[in-house]
Design a protein around this motif. Sequence first.
Motif, PDB file in Angstrom:
ATOM      1  N   VAL A   1       0.844  -1.198   0.000  1.00 41.27           N
ATOM      2  CA  VAL A   1       0.000   0.000   0.000  1.00 41.27           C
ATOM      3  C   VAL A   1       0.879   1.248   0.000  1.00 41.27           C
ATOM      4  CG1 VAL A   1      -1.673   1.337   1.333  1.00 41.27           C
ATOM      5  CG2 VAL A   1      -1.989  -1.123   1.068  1.00 41.27           C
TER       6      VAL A   1
ATOM      7  N   ASN B   1       1.258   4.007  -3.096  1.00 40.58           N
ATOM      8  CA  ASN B   1       1.002   5.434  -2.916  1.00 40.58           C
ATOM      9  C   ASN B   1       2.233   6.266  -3.256  1.00 40.58           C
ATOM     10  OD1 ASN B   1      -1.778   5.690  -2.183  1.00 40.58           O
ATOM     11  ND2 ASN B   1      -1.283   4.725  -0.240  1.00 40.58           N
TER      12      ASN B   1
ATOM     13  N   PRO C   1       2.588   5.477  -7.885  1.00 38.21           N
ATOM     14  CA  PRO C   1       1.226   5.132  -8.328  1.00 38.21           C
ATOM     15  C   PRO C   1       1.200   4.280  -9.597  1.00 38.21           C
ATOM     16  CG  PRO C   1       1.385   7.455  -7.771  1.00 38.21           C
ATOM     17  CD  PRO C   1       2.783   6.917  -7.777  1.00 38.21           C
TER      18      PRO C   1
ATOM     19  N   VAL D   1      -5.410  -1.638 -11.484  1.00 35.62           N
ATOM     20  CA  VAL D   1      -6.009  -0.781 -10.467  1.00 35.62           C
ATOM     21  C   VAL D   1      -7.522  -0.991 -10.452  1.00 35.62           C
ATOM     22  CG1 VAL D   1      -6.376   1.596  -9.700  1.00 35.62           C
ATOM     23  CG2 VAL D   1      -4.204   0.951 -10.761  1.00 35.62           C
TER      24      VAL D   1
ATOM     25  N   THR E   1     -10.861   0.720  -8.615  1.00 35.90           N
ATOM     26  CA  THR E   1     -11.272   1.928  -7.898  1.00 35.90           C
ATOM     27  C   THR E   1     -12.603   1.681  -7.204  1.00 35.90           C
ATOM     28  OG1 THR E   1     -10.166   3.249  -9.590  1.00 35.90           O
ATOM     29  CG2 THR E   1     -11.702   4.399  -8.156  1.00 35.90           C
TER      30      THR E   1
ATOM     31  N   VAL F   1      -4.198  -3.372  -7.074  1.00 32.21           N
ATOM     32  CA  VAL F   1      -4.246  -2.355  -6.026  1.00 32.21           C
ATOM     33  C   VAL F   1      -5.660  -1.801  -6.004  1.00 32.21           C
ATOM     34  CG1 VAL F   1      -1.803  -1.753  -6.121  1.00 32.21           C
ATOM     35  CG2 VAL F   1      -3.406  -0.510  -7.531  1.00 32.21           C
TER      36      VAL F   1
ATOM     37  N   ALA G   1      -7.870   1.399  -4.989  1.00 34.58           N
ATOM     38  CA  ALA G   1      -7.757   2.829  -4.711  1.00 34.58           C
ATOM     39  C   ALA G   1      -9.137   3.435  -4.519  1.00 34.58           C
ATOM     40  CB  ALA G   1      -7.032   3.533  -5.852  1.00 34.58           C
ATOM     41  N   GLU G   2      -9.184   4.527  -3.747  1.00 37.20           N
ATOM     42  CA  GLU G   2     -10.465   5.225  -3.581  1.00 37.20           C
ATOM     43  C   GLU G   2     -10.597   6.254  -4.694  1.00 37.20           C
ATOM     44  OE1 GLU G   2     -10.762   8.608  -2.409  1.00 37.20           O
ATOM     45  OE2 GLU G   2      -8.624   8.879  -2.238  1.00 37.20           O
ATOM     46  N   GLU G   3     -11.855   6.528  -5.092  1.00 35.29           N
ATOM     47  CA  GLU G   3     -12.084   7.340  -6.289  1.00 35.29           C
ATOM     48  C   GLU G   3     -11.856   8.834  -6.101  1.00 35.29           C
ATOM     49  OE1 GLU G   3     -16.090   7.234  -7.828  1.00 35.29           O
ATOM     50  OE2 GLU G   3     -16.969   7.360  -5.837  1.00 35.29           O
TER      51      GLU G   3
ATOM     52  N   GLY H   1      -7.661   9.062  -5.256  1.00 30.68           N
ATOM     53  CA  GLY H   1      -6.813   8.069  -5.900  1.00 30.68           C
ATOM     54  C   GLY H   1      -5.833   7.379  -4.968  1.00 30.68           C
ATOM     55  N   LYS H   2      -5.995   7.546  -3.661  1.00 29.94           N
ATOM     56  CA  LYS H   2      -5.093   6.915  -2.694  1.00 29.94           C
ATOM     57  C   LYS H   2      -5.351   5.407  -2.643  1.00 29.94           C
ATOM     58  CE  LYS H   2      -2.940  10.514  -1.183  1.00 29.94           C
ATOM     59  NZ  LYS H   2      -1.583  10.744  -1.625  1.00 29.94           N
ATOM     60  N   VAL H   3      -4.275   4.651  -2.581  1.00 30.87           N
ATOM     61  CA  VAL H   3      -4.389   3.197  -2.499  1.00 30.87           C
ATOM     62  C   VAL H   3      -4.708   2.802  -1.065  1.00 30.87           C
ATOM     63  CG1 VAL H   3      -3.155   1.022  -2.783  1.00 30.87           C
ATOM     64  CG2 VAL H   3      -2.875   2.846  -4.477  1.00 30.87           C
TER      65      VAL H   3
END
Length: 159
Positions: free
Chosen positions: A66, A70, A73, A78, A80, A114, A116-118, A121-123
């Motif tokens: 993780v 980050n 990237p 990926v 999301t 991985v 990631a949040e939308e 974009g953080k993993v």
Amino acid sequence: MKVKSRHHLRSDEIDALCDSIESSLGVALDGDAFEAVEFADADYEVVLVDGEPAVMYVDDQPFLTVKGANQFPPTTNVVTVDAGAVSFVSSGADVMRPGITEADDTIDAGDLVVIAEETHGKVLAVGRALEDGADLVGDSGKVVESIHHVGDDLFEFSV
């Protein structure tokens, strides 16, 4: 986590590691020092890049942690997730199809991914896809098995 052994990687090992990460995630690792760390109380090996746990081996395959994802990237593999899935994924839950907003079409079932949040974009996590990328978005079912997430022992590990 108790460190069992720690050693610097040779240049050929660094090249192989970097080539593998670049081919699977489309990202170039950049660092001055690469150290392998084996733990006495965990089943995986980690590679520190400039002192940070950036790479872990899952089934003898190198993949970003993780923190590594980050820092470097990835452009491929990926998945999301929406804001509603963030707290669950961050706690180590497997990823359910309704929480996914987007997934890389090149993902094959069994691939490491991985998550990631939308919004930023953080993993949040690393997992294994249970279905192909084109089939990850939908209405129901578990589609990514969590392997490593924000807040777990590996995430909290520091030297």
